[in-house]
Design a protein around this motif. Sequence first.
Motif, PDB file in Angstrom:
ATOM      1  N   UNK A 139       0.832  -1.202   0.000  1.00  0.00           N
ATOM      2  CA  UNK A 139       0.000   0.000   0.000  1.00  0.00           C
ATOM      3  C   UNK A 139       0.867   1.253   0.000  1.00  0.00           C
ATOM      4  N   UNK A 140       1.956   1.233   0.771  1.00  0.00           N
ATOM      5  CA  UNK A 140       2.851   2.388   0.807  1.00  0.00           C
ATOM      6  C   UNK A 140       3.532   2.603  -0.541  1.00  0.00           C
ATOM      7  N   UNK A 141       3.913   1.530  -1.195  1.00  0.00           N
ATOM      8  CA  UNK A 141       4.535   1.644  -2.515  1.00  0.00           C
ATOM      9  C   UNK A 141       3.577   2.304  -3.499  1.00  0.00           C
ATOM     10  N   UNK A 142       2.315   1.893  -3.455  1.00  0.00           N
ATOM     11  CA  UNK A 142       1.315   2.498  -4.330  1.00  0.00           C
ATOM     12  C   UNK A 142       1.172   3.990  -4.045  1.00  0.00           C
ATOM     13  N   UNK A 143       1.167   4.347  -2.755  1.00  0.00           N
ATOM     14  CA  UNK A 143       1.076   5.761  -2.380  1.00  0.00           C
ATOM     15  C   UNK A 143       2.345   6.527  -2.708  1.00  0.00           C
ATOM     16  N   UNK A 182      13.586  -4.459  -3.228  1.00  0.00           N
ATOM     17  CA  UNK A 182      13.037  -5.011  -4.452  1.00  0.00           C
ATOM     18  C   UNK A 182      13.250  -4.098  -5.631  1.00  0.00           C
ATOM     19  N   UNK A 183      12.525  -4.387  -6.687  1.00  0.00           N
ATOM     20  CA  UNK A 183      12.527  -3.531  -7.870  1.00  0.00           C
ATOM     21  C   UNK A 183      11.106  -3.081  -8.140  1.00  0.00           C
ATOM     22  N   UNK A 184      10.980  -1.945  -8.798  1.00  0.00           N
ATOM     23  CA  UNK A 184       9.652  -1.395  -9.065  1.00  0.00           C
ATOM     24  C   UNK A 184       9.710  -0.521 -10.308  1.00  0.00           C
ATOM     25  N   UNK A 185       8.556  -0.315 -10.899  1.00  0.00           N
ATOM     26  CA  UNK A 185       8.415   0.635 -12.003  1.00  0.00           C
ATOM     27  C   UNK A 185       7.802   1.918 -11.448  1.00  0.00           C
ATOM     28  N   UNK A 186       8.333   3.043 -11.879  1.00  0.00           N
ATOM     29  CA  UNK A 186       7.797   4.332 -11.442  1.00  0.00           C
ATOM     30  C   UNK A 186       6.495   4.614 -12.180  1.00  0.00           C
ATOM     31  N   UNK A 187       5.445   4.893 -11.426  1.00  0.00           N
ATOM     32  CA  UNK A 187       4.137   5.189 -11.992  1.00  0.00           C
ATOM     33  C   UNK A 187       3.816   6.680 -11.895  1.00  0.00           C
ATOM     34  N   UNK A 188       4.127   7.277 -10.767  1.00  0.00           N
ATOM     35  CA  UNK A 188       3.799   8.687 -10.529  1.00  0.00           C
ATOM     36  C   UNK A 188       5.033   9.390  -9.982  1.00  0.00           C
ATOM     37  N   UNK A 189       5.629  10.266 -10.772  1.00  0.00           N
ATOM     38  CA  UNK A 189       6.882  10.915 -10.368  1.00  0.00           C
ATOM     39  C   UNK A 189       6.664  11.896  -9.214  1.00  0.00           C
ATOM     40  N   UNK A 190       5.533  12.576  -9.198  1.00  0.00           N
ATOM     41  CA  UNK A 190       5.267  13.530  -8.132  1.00  0.00           C
ATOM     42  C   UNK A 190       5.158  12.853  -6.783  1.00  0.00           C
ATOM     43  N   UNK A 192       6.416   9.971  -5.944  1.00  0.00           N
ATOM     44  CA  UNK A 192       7.696   9.400  -5.572  1.00  0.00           C
ATOM     45  C   UNK A 192       8.636  10.460  -5.015  1.00  0.00           C
ATOM     46  N   UNK A 193       8.715  11.595  -5.659  1.00  0.00           N
ATOM     47  CA  UNK A 193       9.584  12.666  -5.158  1.00  0.00           C
ATOM     48  C   UNK A 193       9.153  13.101  -3.759  1.00  0.00           C
ATOM     49  N   UNK A 194       7.842  13.173  -3.523  1.00  0.00           N
ATOM     50  CA  UNK A 194       7.342  13.570  -2.211  1.00  0.00           C
ATOM     51  C   UNK A 194       7.736  12.567  -1.135  1.00  0.00           C
ATOM     52  N   UNK A 195       7.614  11.276  -1.433  1.00  0.00           N
ATOM     53  CA  UNK A 195       7.953  10.254  -0.448  1.00  0.00           C
ATOM     54  C   UNK A 195       9.457  10.171  -0.216  1.00  0.00           C
ATOM     55  N   UNK A 196      10.254  10.363  -1.257  1.00  0.00           N
ATOM     56  CA  UNK A 196      11.704  10.398  -1.058  1.00  0.00           C
ATOM     57  C   UNK A 196      12.059  11.545  -0.132  1.00  0.00           C
ATOM     58  N   UNK A 197      11.423  12.677  -0.323  1.00  0.00           N
ATOM     59  CA  UNK A 197      11.717  13.855   0.494  1.00  0.00           C
ATOM     60  C   UNK A 197      11.214  13.705   1.924  1.00  0.00           C
ATOM     61  N   UNK A 198      10.001  13.202   2.108  1.00  0.00           N
ATOM     62  CA  UNK A 198       9.356  13.200   3.420  1.00  0.00           C
ATOM     63  C   UNK A 198       9.488  11.892   4.188  1.00  0.00           C
ATOM     64  N   UNK A 199       9.839  10.803   3.503  1.00  0.00           N
ATOM     65  CA  UNK A 199       9.941   9.519   4.173  1.00  0.00           C
ATOM     66  C   UNK A 199       8.601   8.818   4.293  1.00  0.00           C
ATOM     67  N   UNK A 200       8.645   7.592   4.816  1.00  0.00           N
ATOM     68  CA  UNK A 200       7.466   6.726   4.868  1.00  0.00           C
ATOM     69  C   UNK A 200       7.255   6.218   6.288  1.00  0.00           C
ATOM     70  N   UNK A 201       6.052   6.389   6.800  1.00  0.00           N
ATOM     71  CA  UNK A 201       5.676   5.779   8.063  1.00  0.00           C
ATOM     72  C   UNK A 201       6.179   6.512   9.294  1.00  0.00           C
ATOM     73  N   UNK A 202       6.227   5.776  10.402  1.00  0.00           N
ATOM     74  CA  UNK A 202       6.572   6.318  11.717  1.00  0.00           C
ATOM     75  C   UNK A 202       8.072   6.170  11.990  1.00  0.00           C
ATOM     76  N   UNK A 203       8.485   6.786  13.097  1.00  0.00           N
ATOM     77  CA  UNK A 203       9.838   6.572  13.601  1.00  0.00           C
ATOM     78  C   UNK A 203      10.943   7.229  12.807  1.00  0.00           C
ATOM     79  N   UNK A 204      10.634   8.321  12.124  1.00  0.00           N
ATOM     80  CA  UNK A 204      11.642   8.950  11.272  1.00  0.00           C
ATOM     81  C   UNK A 204      12.822   9.506  12.076  1.00  0.00           C
TER      82      UNK A 204
END
Length: 220
Positions: A139-143, A182-190, A192-204
């Motif tokens: 689910x996080x990958x999709x988001x 793993x490996x993945x295909x990029x679907x939405x660049x916007x 992806x850039x947001x998640x790279x910048x902000x991180x995923x989930x708790x405990x940052x």
Amino acid sequence: MTLWLTRLVPNARSWEARRDLCGPIGLHRRIMSLFPSDAGPDPRAQFGVLFRSEDTPTGSNLLIQSTQEPDTSRLPDGYGTTLTRPLDALIDAIRPGLAVRYRCVASPVRKPGATTRALYNLPPVVALTGAAADDWWMRQADLSGLKPLTHHSHPLDAVQGERRPDGEAPQRVRHARTQFDGTAAIIDTGLLRTKILNGIGRGKSYGCGLLSIAPARQPQ
């Protein structure tokens, strides 16, 4: 805005480095000491600081991502070696359809509703493991604008410690962790850039959430 990635290789002979690696609170404080101290109530978010500890054959390395270049001269003498580089080329190369390798150490959780908590006597936040953690990651990958092509996960030791907010009683900190690769295909660049910048989930603040990508090797 430039995004920076710093690799810190702690010196095994440095007692300060060994001490910091033993606990998430001390490690967080050490990393934040590389940035200005007048950044308001949440300097980690202000400077976009995310980090991850990685085990290598020669010991633990730290990857530190930030929106401001860290001042590594603030590390104690003999603490370790560092290399900092901008990620502009990688970020600029993100495009739909590009195949990438990914890694993220995250703290997958579920937050049951009040009725479910009362019925099963559950805490407000439930750590997920195994297949439930894998479902959470999908689910996080999709988001994150990614379509996973291959996937592997394995649990890591939880990070835990004690923090002492000013004027408050000590609070226990614990974040269960799973490493996703793993490996993945990029679907939405916007996304992806947001998640790279902000991180995923708790405990940052404690070494969770940093999403790293690199172009996938093409088959020969």
